[in-house]
Design an enzyme around this catalytic site. Structure first.
Site, PDB file in Angstrom:
ATOM      1  N   GLY A 101       3.765  20.008  97.708  1.00  0.00           N
ATOM      2  CA  GLY A 101       2.617  19.111  97.612  1.00  0.00           C
ATOM      3  C   GLY A 101       2.223  18.929  96.163  1.00  0.00           C
ATOM      4  O   GLY A 101       2.993  19.244  95.251  1.00  0.00           O
ATOM      5  N   GLU A 491      17.445  -4.003 103.758  1.00  0.00           N
ATOM      6  CA  GLU A 491      17.883  -2.651 104.101  1.00  0.00           C
ATOM      7  C   GLU A 491      19.284  -2.376 103.546  1.00  0.00           C
ATOM      8  O   GLU A 491      19.543  -1.290 103.019  1.00  0.00           O
ATOM      9  CB  GLU A 491      17.836  -2.480 105.632  1.00  0.00           C
ATOM     10  N   LYS A 495      20.036   0.653 100.978  1.00  0.00           N
ATOM     11  CA  LYS A 495      21.022   1.715 101.255  1.00  0.00           C
ATOM     12  C   LYS A 495      21.995   1.830 100.090  1.00  0.00           C
ATOM     13  O   LYS A 495      22.308   2.907  99.632  1.00  0.00           O
ATOM     14  CB  LYS A 495      21.846   1.401 102.514  1.00  0.00           C
ATOM     15  N   HIS A 514      15.520 -21.104  94.836  1.00  0.00           N
ATOM     16  CA  HIS A 514      14.243 -21.007  94.114  1.00  0.00           C
ATOM     17  C   HIS A 514      14.309 -19.987  92.984  1.00  0.00           C
ATOM     18  O   HIS A 514      13.279 -19.512  92.513  1.00  0.00           O
ATOM     19  CB  HIS A 514      13.113 -20.655  95.080  1.00  0.00           C
ATOM     20  N   LYS A 614      13.890  13.430 101.026  1.00  0.00           N
ATOM     21  CA  LYS A 614      13.769  12.794 102.331  1.00  0.00           C
ATOM     22  C   LYS A 614      12.323  12.517 102.730  1.00  0.00           C
ATOM     23  O   LYS A 614      12.010  11.472 103.260  1.00  0.00           O
ATOM     24  CB  LYS A 614      14.435  13.700 103.365  1.00  0.00           C
TER      25      LYS A 614
HETATM   26  C1  F6R Z   1      15.647   5.133 102.651  1.00  0.00           C
HETATM   27  C2  F6R Z   1      14.661   6.100 103.079  1.00  0.00           C
HETATM   28  C3  F6R Z   1      13.264   5.928 102.602  1.00  0.00           C
HETATM   29  C4  F6R Z   1      12.291   6.217 103.764  1.00  0.00           C
HETATM   30  C5  F6R Z   1      10.851   6.167 103.251  1.00  0.00           C
HETATM   31  C6  F6R Z   1       9.848   6.389 104.361  1.00  0.00           C
HETATM   32  O1  F6R Z   1      16.915   5.423 103.157  1.00  0.00           O
HETATM   33  O2  F6R Z   1      14.957   7.011 103.798  1.00  0.00           O
HETATM   34  O3  F6R Z   1      13.057   4.664 102.081  1.00  0.00           O
HETATM   35  O4  F6R Z   1      12.493   5.272 104.749  1.00  0.00           O
HETATM   36  O5  F6R Z   1      10.676   7.152 102.280  1.00  0.00           O
HETATM   37  O6  F6R Z   1      10.032   7.619 104.970  1.00  0.00           O
HETATM   38  P1  F6R Z   1       9.404   7.926 106.384  1.00  0.00           P
HETATM   39  O7  F6R Z   1      10.071   7.031 107.367  1.00  0.00           O
HETATM   40  O8  F6R Z   1       9.688   9.364 106.629  1.00  0.00           O
HETATM   41  O9  F6R Z   1       7.934   7.624 106.280  1.00  0.00           O
END
Ligand code: F6R
Length: 619
Positions: A101, A491, A495, A514, A614
């Site tokens: 945090g 997306e 990725k 544009h 993540k």
């Molecule tokens: C991209 C990715 C991030 C999450 C974002 C939101 O591959 O994983 O863009 O989608 O950080 O995360 P959550 O869904 O856990 O709120």
């Protein structure tokens, strides 16, 4: 963002902590450390770099002891180095703390503590916590942690040990996740379930402001008001094998290949006798009938799922809908009130901006619904209602199966709302449901074409790398889509850039003229989503415009499309025919695979891309 673990029991703590940290490495991987208590002494070892660096060090110089805490870091305050790695000790070295945090008032606290004579050695906000506990310690670690957390501002999940309290680990949380694992003669603390699943499936999801004191034989939890509470013990339904690679080279590839099963599971669970069922929704049907608008709020990939959801909901449930990134929503003055449904989409259910957006929506009296993957996560618990995506643990930092699961939930929610509000004829709804049910097997067949590493998309990625070098690293990607596949263009680009570090942008194809068309020369590779749709002809014109200016085109088309053959695209990917409404679920597969194989060609760390983590539990 950082993973923490704690263990107390009979086993060798070092082993349990390292195993737990290895399951949490997706949360951060720039340094790691453990502190283990043995014979009334804390021994701490911390190393910059991935967990393997620490593991090697501990293999050569093992620490004995059966209780300890551990941490894997994603740096916020202070560069990744040995000193800034956790655990952080107090001046005497008798107290060790790990933290996930951000302590927002750490500078002020540090000043105060320095004045009192405390010596700091790191640049972290966390070190203030160990010194504060030292300052507040009067023979009772739990009381010292309580006094300390009362003055912390920001977010934290912490675990603390004290040499003089050798039978206890104390944990606390506020806006960062923390769970307790209940064992027999042993107990565990962790940021997330996979860290403890090798040992137990009995879990307590701590509430905000809870403080937990764990001994070998018991767990005591007191809430924010200082009252002892009886915790709810939940049983984790999934298996640890789901958090393992199972023969795949990367978690990302495994998770891409799991998508057909995930979709099938969602359909089996949510469609019963042709009707859509959300058992855990908790929002009243009468409320859903009355809502006048929907705001979908999310970050990153979840935001793209939300954007696709808007196309679905407006088309069939006929409710005006807008989509915001959480970080924007929370700081503007959004027009939401009692007649608004705010849907927060989040795989982790812990993303700080999304959680803050949810609280803002609740403050404004909106009805709130979380679409979350992680059971018991903060967003799932705080929203008025929740729909779980049940995609299983997603370990790779780049989200894949959680995205398709979020899309699946939006399809179901759309049909559910359409049926509730009578915006679509029953026969059309029945036809949508029956088409939807065919999707898992179509997806399965499509994925089967890419089972071997010598597939078409892998070959295109190889070709891209060759071209990239030929063009002196000037090549990059553009992704074009329209209508319900426009979010997939975003997306696909996200990725690719997050795991291959190559520039990539997604655009609605109609916007090319544009501005973005100025970019086109022989350098960009342009991925055009040209599956059968009402805007197919327009996409063909875009392809012509790109080819005329020297761009390299990868076209995603519907199987059997002969027209595309007249447009001399450079590379083709054929996809099974589905109604345009459902095509995002199919189209996203080659986009994910392309990102994967490009990153593989360049030799990058696919599951743990640089600078990312993540679960983004900081702002
Ligand atoms: C991209 C990715 C991030 C999450 C974002 C939101 O591959 O994983 O863009 O989608 O950080 O995360 P959550 O869904 O856990 O709120």
């Amino acid at each position: 963002m950082c993973g923490i673990v704690g263990y107390i029991g009979e086993r060798t703590a070092q082993e349990v902590l390292l195993k737990g940290l290895s399951r949490l490495e997706y949360r951060g991987y720039d340094s790691a450390g453990v502190a283990i208590l043995k014979d009334g002494r804390i021994n701490a070892v911390k190393r910059q770099g991935k967990l393997s660096v620490l593991a090697r060090e501990l293999a050569s110089n093992p620490l004995s002891g059966t209780m300890g805490i551990g941490h894997t870091r994603w740096a916020t305050h202070g560069v990744p180095n040995d000193t800034n790695a956790h655990p952080h000790l107090d001046c005497s070295g008798k107290i060790a703390v790990v933290h996930n945090g951000i302590i927002e008032n750490y500078l002020e606290l540090k000043k105060y503590l320095k004045k009192k004579g405390h010596r700091f050695i790191s640049d972290t906000d966390t070190e203030t916590i160990s010194h504060l506990i030292e300052d507040n310690y009067k023979g009772d670690l739990e009381a010292a942690v309580r006094k300390t957390t009362a003055i912390l501002k920001g977010s934290y999940a912490i675990a603390a040990i004290h040499e003089k309290d050798s039978g206890r680990i104390v944990g606390a949380r506020c806006d960062s996740p923390l769970i307790v694992g209940i064992g027999k003669g042993e107990n565990f603390l962790a940021s997330d379930v996979p860290a403890i699943l090798d040992y137990t499936k009995e879990v307590i999801y701590l509430e905000n402001h809870d403080i937990v004191t764990m001994t070998r034989s018991g767990v005591k939890i007191t809430n924010g008001a200082g009252r002892v509470v009886k915790p709810k013990v939940s049983k984790v339904k999934w298996d640890i094998s789901q958090a393992e690679k199972c023969g795949y080279r990367h978690f990302m590839l495994k998770e891409i290949f799991e998508q057909a099963d995930v979709l099938q599971r969602i359909l089996d669970e949510r469609i019963r006798r042709g009707r859509i069922v959300f058992d855990e929704l908790k929002l009243k049907e009468s409320d859903l009938r009355c809502i006048k608008r929907i705001a979908i709020v999310a970050c990153g990939t979840a935001y793209h799922a939300g954007l696709t959801g808007k196309y679905m909901i407006e088309e069939y449930a006929r409710i005006p809908c807008w989509v915001d990134t959480s970080s924007e929503f929370r700081y503007r003055d959004p027009l939401v009130g009692e007649d608004t449904l705010v849907i927060i989409v989040s795989q982790s259910g812990e993303t700080a901006d999304s959680l803050a957006a949810l609280r803002e929506a609740k403050r404004r009296k909106a009805k709130t619904l979380g679409i979350c993957n992680v059971l018991g996560s903060s967003i799932a618990r705080e929203a008025n209602g929740v729909i779980y995506t049940h995609a299983g643990p997603e370990i790779a930092v780049a989200s894949t199966k959680a995205y398709t699961a979020q899309l699946a939930v939006f399809y179901l929610l759309t049909m559910y709302l359409a049926s509730l509000r009578n915006t679509v004829k029953r026969s059309r709804l029945d036809s949508l449901v029956s088409q939807f049910k065919k999707l898992p097997s179509l997806m399965e067949d499509l994925l089967a074409e890419y089972k071997s590493d010598y597939n078409k998309i892998a070959a295109y990625a190889q070709e891209f790398k060759r071209y990239y070098h030929e063009k002196h690293n000037k090549s990059y990607f553009l992704y074009l889509g329209r209508n319900i596949n426009y979010p997939n263009a975003l997306e696909g680009a996200l990725k690719l850039k997050e795991i291959s570090y190559i520039s990539a942008e997604g655009y609605p194809a109609g916007e090319m003229k544009h501005g973005p068309i100025a970019l086109i020369d022989e350098n960009p590779w342009v991925v055009c989503i040209a599956t059968r749709s009402k805007t197919y002809d327009k996409m063909l014109s875009n392809i012509q415009e790109i080819k005329a200016r020297g761009g390299i085109v990868i076209a995603l088309v519907t199987e059997g499309d002969e027209e595309i053959l007249h447009h001399s695209v450079n590379y083709l990917v054929e996809l099974p025919a589905v109604e345009e409404f459902f095509s995002p679920l199919i189209v996203v597969i080659p986009l994910q695979l392309l990102a994967y194989y490009v990153a593989l060609e360049f030799g990058y760390d696919i599951d743990q891309p640089r600078n990312l983590a993540k679960s983004v539990t900081v702002e």
